[in-house]
Design a protein around this motif. Sequence first.
Motif, mmCIF file in Angstrom:
data_model
loop_
_atom_site.group_PDB
_atom_site.id
_atom_site.type_symbol
_atom_site.label_atom_id
_atom_site.label_comp_id
_atom_site.label_asym_id
_atom_site.label_seq_id
_atom_site.Cartn_x
_atom_site.Cartn_y
_atom_site.Cartn_z
ATOM 1 N N PRO A 16 0.808 -1.232 0.000
ATOM 2 C CA PRO A 16 0.000 0.000 0.000
ATOM 3 C C PRO A 16 0.835 1.273 0.000
ATOM 4 O O PRO A 16 0.428 2.289 -0.561
ATOM 5 N N ASP A 17 2.026 1.224 0.626
ATOM 6 C CA ASP A 17 2.910 2.398 0.616
ATOM 7 C C ASP A 17 3.357 2.738 -0.794
ATOM 8 O O ASP A 17 3.502 3.918 -1.142
ATOM 9 N N ALA A 18 3.587 1.732 -1.631
ATOM 10 C CA ALA A 18 3.997 1.976 -3.013
ATOM 11 C C ALA A 18 2.869 2.613 -3.808
ATOM 12 O O ALA A 18 3.095 3.534 -4.605
ATOM 13 N N VAL A 19 1.647 2.156 -3.581
ATOM 14 C CA VAL A 19 0.500 2.754 -4.265
ATOM 15 C C VAL A 19 0.336 4.205 -3.845
ATOM 16 O O VAL A 19 0.077 5.094 -4.676
ATOM 17 N N THR A 20 0.487 4.481 -2.554
ATOM 18 C CA THR A 20 0.363 5.855 -2.058
ATOM 19 C C THR A 20 1.420 6.762 -2.662
ATOM 20 O O THR A 20 1.126 7.893 -3.075
ATOM 21 N N LEU A 21 2.668 6.282 -2.724
ATOM 22 C CA LEU A 21 3.746 7.076 -3.308
ATOM 23 C C LEU A 21 3.470 7.358 -4.777
ATOM 24 O O LEU A 21 3.626 8.507 -5.237
ATOM 25 N N PHE A 22 3.065 6.355 -5.526
ATOM 26 C CA PHE A 22 2.808 6.527 -6.953
ATOM 27 C C PHE A 22 1.674 7.524 -7.193
ATOM 28 O O PHE A 22 1.785 8.414 -8.047
ATOM 29 N N ARG A 195 2.609 5.970 4.463
ATOM 30 C CA ARG A 195 3.552 6.888 3.819
ATOM 31 C C ARG A 195 5.005 6.556 4.157
ATOM 32 O O ARG A 195 5.851 7.449 4.249
ATOM 33 N N ARG A 196 5.306 5.281 4.329
ATOM 34 C CA ARG A 196 6.685 4.897 4.606
ATOM 35 C C ARG A 196 7.598 5.253 3.441
ATOM 36 O O ARG A 196 8.662 5.853 3.632
ATOM 37 N N LEU A 197 7.189 4.901 2.212
ATOM 38 C CA LEU A 197 8.013 5.219 1.045
ATOM 39 C C LEU A 197 8.016 6.711 0.752
ATOM 40 O O LEU A 197 9.016 7.243 0.261
ATOM 41 N N ILE A 198 6.906 7.388 1.050
ATOM 42 C CA ILE A 198 6.870 8.843 0.873
ATOM 43 C C ILE A 198 7.907 9.501 1.771
ATOM 44 O O ILE A 198 8.649 10.399 1.346
ATOM 45 N N SER A 199 7.987 9.065 3.020
ATOM 46 C CA SER A 199 8.982 9.623 3.942
ATOM 47 C C SER A 199 10.390 9.310 3.478
ATOM 48 O O SER A 199 11.300 10.155 3.564
ATOM 49 N N GLN A 200 10.584 8.096 2.949
ATOM 50 C CA GLN A 200 11.912 7.713 2.459
ATOM 51 C C GLN A 200 12.355 8.602 1.305
ATOM 52 O O GLN A 200 13.492 9.105 1.289
ATOM 53 N N VAL A 201 11.464 8.824 0.344
ATOM 54 C CA VAL A 201 11.808 9.652 -0.814
ATOM 55 C C VAL A 201 11.924 11.119 -0.421
ATOM 56 O O VAL A 201 12.842 11.823 -0.861
ATOM 57 N N SER A 202 11.018 11.617 0.423
ATOM 58 C CA SER A 202 11.030 13.038 0.785
ATOM 59 C C SER A 202 12.264 13.395 1.591
ATOM 60 O O SER A 202 12.838 14.478 1.400
ATOM 61 N N ASP A 203 12.697 12.517 2.495
ATOM 62 C CA ASP A 203 13.915 12.800 3.264
ATOM 63 C C ASP A 203 15.130 12.894 2.345
ATOM 64 O O ASP A 203 16.007 13.754 2.536
ATOM 65 N N GLU A 204 15.172 11.993 1.355
ATOM 66 C CA GLU A 204 16.296 12.019 0.416
ATOM 67 C C GLU A 204 16.263 13.259 -0.468
ATOM 68 O O GLU A 204 17.286 13.917 -0.679
ATOM 69 N N LEU A 334 14.400 16.900 -10.390
ATOM 70 C CA LEU A 334 13.278 16.089 -10.856
ATOM 71 C C LEU A 334 13.756 14.738 -11.376
ATOM 72 O O LEU A 334 13.111 13.706 -11.143
ATOM 73 N N ALA A 335 14.881 14.750 -12.091
ATOM 74 C CA ALA A 335 15.439 13.473 -12.538
ATOM 75 C C ALA A 335 15.859 12.619 -11.340
ATOM 76 O O ALA A 335 15.663 11.392 -11.333
ATOM 77 N N SER A 336 16.416 13.272 -10.316
ATOM 78 C CA SER A 336 16.772 12.548 -9.099
ATOM 79 C C SER A 336 15.525 12.024 -8.388
ATOM 80 O O SER A 336 15.537 10.935 -7.808
ATOM 81 N N LEU A 337 14.437 12.810 -8.437
ATOM 82 C CA LEU A 337 13.179 12.364 -7.838
ATOM 83 C C LEU A 337 12.645 11.118 -8.538
ATOM 84 O O LEU A 337 12.214 10.157 -7.881
ATOM 85 N N VAL A 338 12.666 11.144 -9.859
ATOM 86 C CA VAL A 338 12.206 9.977 -10.615
ATOM 87 C C VAL A 338 13.060 8.756 -10.268
ATOM 88 O O VAL A 338 12.541 7.641 -10.058
ATOM 89 N N LYS A 339 14.367 8.969 -10.172
ATOM 90 C CA LYS A 339 15.255 7.860 -9.815
ATOM 91 C C LYS A 339 14.956 7.357 -8.410
ATOM 92 O O LYS A 339 14.924 6.136 -8.168
ATOM 93 N N ALA A 340 14.721 8.287 -7.457
ATOM 94 C CA ALA A 340 14.423 7.885 -6.078
ATOM 95 C C ALA A 340 13.103 7.133 -5.992
ATOM 96 O O ALA A 340 12.971 6.173 -5.227
ATOM 97 N N VAL A 341 12.109 7.575 -6.768
ATOM 98 C CA VAL A 341 10.812 6.899 -6.760
ATOM 99 C C VAL A 341 10.949 5.480 -7.304
ATOM 100 O O VAL A 341 10.433 4.515 -6.720
#
Length: 359
Positions: A16-22, A195-204, A334-341
């Motif tokens: 579910p965290d992956a769906v939320t992030l996407f 939002r586990r993956l959201i926190s992971q990507v946002s912190d990075e 943005l390219a880094s964001l896509v890579k992080a996602v």
Amino acid sequence: MFDYLKQWYNRKFSDPDAVTLFLLVLLTFALIILFSDILAPILVAVVLAYLLEWPVQRMVRAGLPRLSAVGIAFMSFVALIVVLMLFLMPVIWQQSVALVAELPQMFAQVKVLLNRLPEMFPEYISQDNINHFIQTTTDRALVFGENILSQSLSRIIGIMALLIYLIIVPLLVFFMLKDKNQLLQHLNRILPTNRRLISQVSDEMNMQIMNYIRGKAVEVFVVGVFTYLCFAFFDLRYAVLLAVLVGFSVLIPYIGAAVVTIPVFLVALFQFGWTGMFAWVMIVYLIIQALDGNLLVPLLFSEVVNLNPVYIIGAVLVFGGIWGFWGVFFAIPLASLVKAVFTALSSKQELPPVPPEPQ
């Protein structure tokens, strides 16, 4: 094919965290694409808030209250903008007007110099090639001039919007810095619980964006000042205007340096002709570009994710075509964001072991 897509979907989006992030990334991109003009002042304010957050954090760590640190950083920034508008902008405006007025004479002189190339290098350049190049350049210059005249009204409207931004954006920046924690709390309330993956990507991404904006500001200043000193040493005309263009060209990776080379080349050629001074100006300019790309950029952006130049240029073209200037400016983040996602979606999280059923 359908079974393959179904397996891929179950493999990537069973969490579910992956769906939320996407869905969050998709919603954010859709909002910016649909309402980019309306959100432009907020984007400008976010960039400036990221830029000023660094000195605010340093002053807070030194023991200063956050409100006092925000006040000092904000007032220093406003004072810097006022000084630039009072002293630098008039010079840039005067040199811009003078350069535009001198363009016809400059193109005529360049045409004469180009016609001399077949005499200097008859084995490599023919007169037909020069005539074709001059005709093509003249046609494109006429089309460019017509576009400028046809868009004069929209430019006036843009100036009025700029005046409004001069009032709105500073207010947004001040309150973003002052109420940072409160705004983040409001954002956390809106986000879903998964939002586990959201926190992971946002912190990075938070640290990368801050380092990127701060590094770009330093790069623009260093490249612009150093370019002006070199051009002033050669007594090159329009040195301030050209130095500002070279400084801001670093905002567009790779492409900006190639585009800004054209006015530098034309002004130097018009002033010095095919002489040794012209060669020295271009050599020094190329050295500045080489030092920026091979020394300054690695030093300033060591904490930003390294991306292949192919990905960076692709990001500039794609995001620039979608969001214009801001897409180009944020191409690397943005390219880094896509890579992080993609990294977050591809990472396999170990599920906690299931406790045995009681017997």
